[in-house]
Design a protein around this motif. Sequence first.
Motif, mmCIF file in Angstrom:
data_model
loop_
_atom_site.group_PDB
_atom_site.id
_atom_site.type_symbol
_atom_site.label_atom_id
_atom_site.label_comp_id
_atom_site.label_asym_id
_atom_site.label_seq_id
_atom_site.Cartn_x
_atom_site.Cartn_y
_atom_site.Cartn_z
ATOM 1 N N THR A 131 -1.281 -16.390 -49.379
ATOM 2 C CA THR A 131 -1.261 -15.424 -50.483
ATOM 3 C C THR A 131 -1.639 -14.031 -49.981
ATOM 4 O O THR A 131 -1.031 -13.029 -50.363
ATOM 5 C CB THR A 131 -2.218 -15.882 -51.602
ATOM 6 O OG1 THR A 131 -1.952 -17.261 -51.891
ATOM 7 C CG2 THR A 131 -2.028 -15.070 -52.858
ATOM 8 N N HIS A 132 -2.653 -13.957 -49.110
ATOM 9 C CA HIS A 132 -3.068 -12.686 -48.500
ATOM 10 C C HIS A 132 -1.920 -12.063 -47.695
ATOM 11 O O HIS A 132 -1.615 -10.877 -47.847
ATOM 12 C CB HIS A 132 -4.291 -12.956 -47.615
ATOM 13 C CG HIS A 132 -4.765 -11.795 -46.800
ATOM 14 N ND1 HIS A 132 -5.927 -11.105 -47.081
ATOM 15 C CD2 HIS A 132 -4.267 -11.215 -45.662
ATOM 16 C CE1 HIS A 132 -6.101 -10.145 -46.176
ATOM 17 N NE2 HIS A 132 -5.104 -10.194 -45.295
ATOM 18 N N GLU A 133 -1.287 -12.873 -46.843
ATOM 19 C CA GLU A 133 -0.204 -12.334 -46.007
ATOM 20 C C GLU A 133 1.008 -11.950 -46.858
ATOM 21 O O GLU A 133 1.672 -10.947 -46.578
ATOM 22 C CB GLU A 133 0.192 -13.347 -44.929
ATOM 23 C CG GLU A 133 -0.929 -13.735 -43.969
ATOM 24 C CD GLU A 133 -1.586 -12.559 -43.263
ATOM 25 O OE1 GLU A 133 -0.942 -11.506 -43.106
ATOM 26 O OE2 GLU A 133 -2.758 -12.682 -42.876
ATOM 27 N N ALA A 134 1.287 -12.734 -47.893
ATOM 28 C CA ALA A 134 2.359 -12.359 -48.820
ATOM 29 C C ALA A 134 2.023 -11.028 -49.481
ATOM 30 O O ALA A 134 2.909 -10.207 -49.733
ATOM 31 C CB ALA A 134 2.564 -13.450 -49.868
ATOM 32 N N GLY A 135 0.732 -10.798 -49.732
ATOM 33 C CA GLY A 135 0.290 -9.511 -50.272
ATOM 34 C C GLY A 135 0.649 -8.361 -49.353
ATOM 35 O O GLY A 135 1.154 -7.322 -49.797
ATOM 36 N N HIS A 136 0.420 -8.535 -48.064
ATOM 37 C CA HIS A 136 0.832 -7.492 -47.106
ATOM 38 C C HIS A 136 2.339 -7.266 -47.186
ATOM 39 O O HIS A 136 2.819 -6.133 -47.130
ATOM 40 C CB HIS A 136 0.474 -7.899 -45.678
ATOM 41 C CG HIS A 136 -0.988 -7.758 -45.352
ATOM 42 N ND1 HIS A 136 -1.715 -6.624 -45.626
ATOM 43 C CD2 HIS A 136 -1.844 -8.615 -44.731
ATOM 44 C CE1 HIS A 136 -2.965 -6.795 -45.211
ATOM 45 N NE2 HIS A 136 -3.075 -7.994 -44.669
ATOM 46 N N CYS A 137 3.087 -8.369 -47.298
ATOM 47 C CA CYS A 137 4.549 -8.252 -47.359
ATOM 48 C C CYS A 137 4.998 -7.565 -48.645
ATOM 49 O O CYS A 137 6.128 -7.090 -48.739
ATOM 50 C CB CYS A 137 5.196 -9.629 -47.220
ATOM 51 S SG CYS A 137 4.917 -10.384 -45.592
ATOM 52 N N LYS A 141 -2.697 -3.474 -48.791
ATOM 53 C CA LYS A 141 -3.498 -3.210 -47.595
ATOM 54 C C LYS A 141 -4.902 -3.757 -47.730
ATOM 55 O O LYS A 141 -5.365 -4.064 -48.830
ATOM 56 C CB LYS A 141 -3.571 -1.697 -47.349
ATOM 57 C CG LYS A 141 -2.226 -1.030 -47.155
ATOM 58 C CD LYS A 141 -2.391 0.480 -47.085
ATOM 59 C CE LYS A 141 -1.032 1.168 -47.000
ATOM 60 N NZ LYS A 141 -1.169 2.642 -47.010
ATOM 61 N N HIS A 142 -5.609 -3.813 -46.611
ATOM 62 C CA HIS A 142 -7.022 -4.189 -46.593
ATOM 63 C C HIS A 142 -7.866 -3.074 -47.219
ATOM 64 O O HIS A 142 -7.419 -1.932 -47.291
ATOM 65 C CB HIS A 142 -7.505 -4.396 -45.152
ATOM 66 C CG HIS A 142 -6.857 -5.548 -44.468
ATOM 67 N ND1 HIS A 142 -6.594 -5.562 -43.116
ATOM 68 C CD2 HIS A 142 -6.408 -6.738 -44.942
ATOM 69 C CE1 HIS A 142 -6.033 -6.708 -42.789
ATOM 70 N NE2 HIS A 142 -5.897 -7.446 -43.871
ATOM 71 N N PRO A 143 -9.102 -3.392 -47.610
ATOM 72 C CA PRO A 143 -10.000 -2.324 -48.048
ATOM 73 C C PRO A 143 -10.199 -1.317 -46.907
ATOM 74 O O PRO A 143 -10.309 -1.706 -45.749
ATOM 75 C CB PRO A 143 -11.322 -3.056 -48.335
ATOM 76 C CG PRO A 143 -10.953 -4.494 -48.532
ATOM 77 C CD PRO A 143 -9.752 -4.713 -47.653
ATOM 78 N N ALA A 166 -9.162 -8.758 -48.760
ATOM 79 C CA ALA A 166 -10.249 -8.699 -47.790
ATOM 80 C C ALA A 166 -10.362 -10.083 -47.139
ATOM 81 O O ALA A 166 -9.403 -10.862 -47.172
ATOM 82 C CB ALA A 166 -11.534 -8.278 -48.477
ATOM 83 N N TYR A 167 -11.518 -10.384 -46.558
ATOM 84 C CA TYR A 167 -11.643 -11.652 -45.832
ATOM 85 C C TYR A 167 -12.697 -12.588 -46.402
ATOM 86 O O TYR A 167 -13.097 -13.545 -45.764
ATOM 87 C CB TYR A 167 -11.943 -11.382 -44.351
ATOM 88 C CG TYR A 167 -10.780 -10.773 -43.620
ATOM 89 C CD1 TYR A 167 -9.616 -11.512 -43.409
ATOM 90 C CD2 TYR A 167 -10.825 -9.465 -43.156
ATOM 91 C CE1 TYR A 167 -8.533 -10.964 -42.757
ATOM 92 C CE2 TYR A 167 -9.746 -8.900 -42.500
ATOM 93 C CZ TYR A 167 -8.600 -9.656 -42.294
ATOM 94 O OH TYR A 167 -7.528 -9.114 -41.655
ATOM 95 N N GLY A 168 -13.185 -12.298 -47.592
ATOM 96 C CA GLY A 168 -14.269 -13.101 -48.146
ATOM 97 C C GLY A 168 -15.605 -12.503 -47.751
ATOM 98 O O GLY A 168 -15.693 -11.653 -46.867
HETATM 99 ZN ZN LIG Z 1 -4.652 -8.969 -43.740
#
Ligand SMILES: [Zn+2]
Length: 199
Positions: A131-137, A141-143, A166-168
Motif C-alpha cells: 500500500t505504501h509503495e502503491a502510494g508512491h506510484c 511522498k515521505h514526510p 512514513a515507516y511506523g
Molecule cells: Zn517509501
Amino acid sequence: MGTLKLTLFHVGPVAPWANTVFHKQIEKGNAFLRPHGLRFEAYPASGSLDLDWSAPLLEQGRSGEGLAQRLALRAMAHARYASFDNRLPVILCQIGGGGGESPGSIDQKLNWLPWVVMDAFTLNEDGLTLTHEAGHCAGLKHPGHGPQGDSRLVEDGHAVTDNLMAYGTFDMATQKYGGRTLIDDWQIDAFRHAYFHSA
Ligand SMILES: [Zn+2]
C-alpha cells in the motif's frame, strides 16, 4: 468502491512464499483502505504470475547495474503479461537492501509508468508495504521538506510516523516499528487519480 488494479508477479526463488506474502499485503491493505472507499483488485485472482529470474536485485537501484536489473525485470513482466487496462505491476523478488521500492515514481522518470518491487523476506510487519509503495506510484511522498518530502506530514518539526507514507513509530522497548494507522483525505485523492485506479 474504487479499485486499485494490480498484476502480481514473483520470481522463481521466492515462489514458495509468494501466496503468503501477497495474501497478507492485499488483506492488510484492503483493511486499511476500505473505510476510505478503496480496495485492491489483483490479477490473477489467486496466485501470481511466475518470472524466469533468479538473481537478487542489487541494493542500489537508481543507477548502473541495479537500475538495469529493475528495468530488465520490468520488461520481463511486460512480456509475461502486458496489461492493457492500466494495472500496477507488483513484482515479488529478493532485494539486497530489503523492503519495497517504487521505480519510476516521484522524481525518477523511466520509460515505464511507476511499478513496485518487493523483497519477499524483509517487509514491515504491518503488512502495508504494498500500500505504501502503491502510494508512491500515485505520487505520494515521505514526510519531509523540499521536493523530496511532503511537509503536510510534518508536525512541530516531527514526521507523522504513523502515516501510511512514513515507516511506523519506533518503539524503544521492543526495538520494532509499530503499525501505520493514518491516511489523510488528500492522500486518498491521490490514489483516486492514480493510473491504476478504476472507479
Ligand atoms: Zn517509501
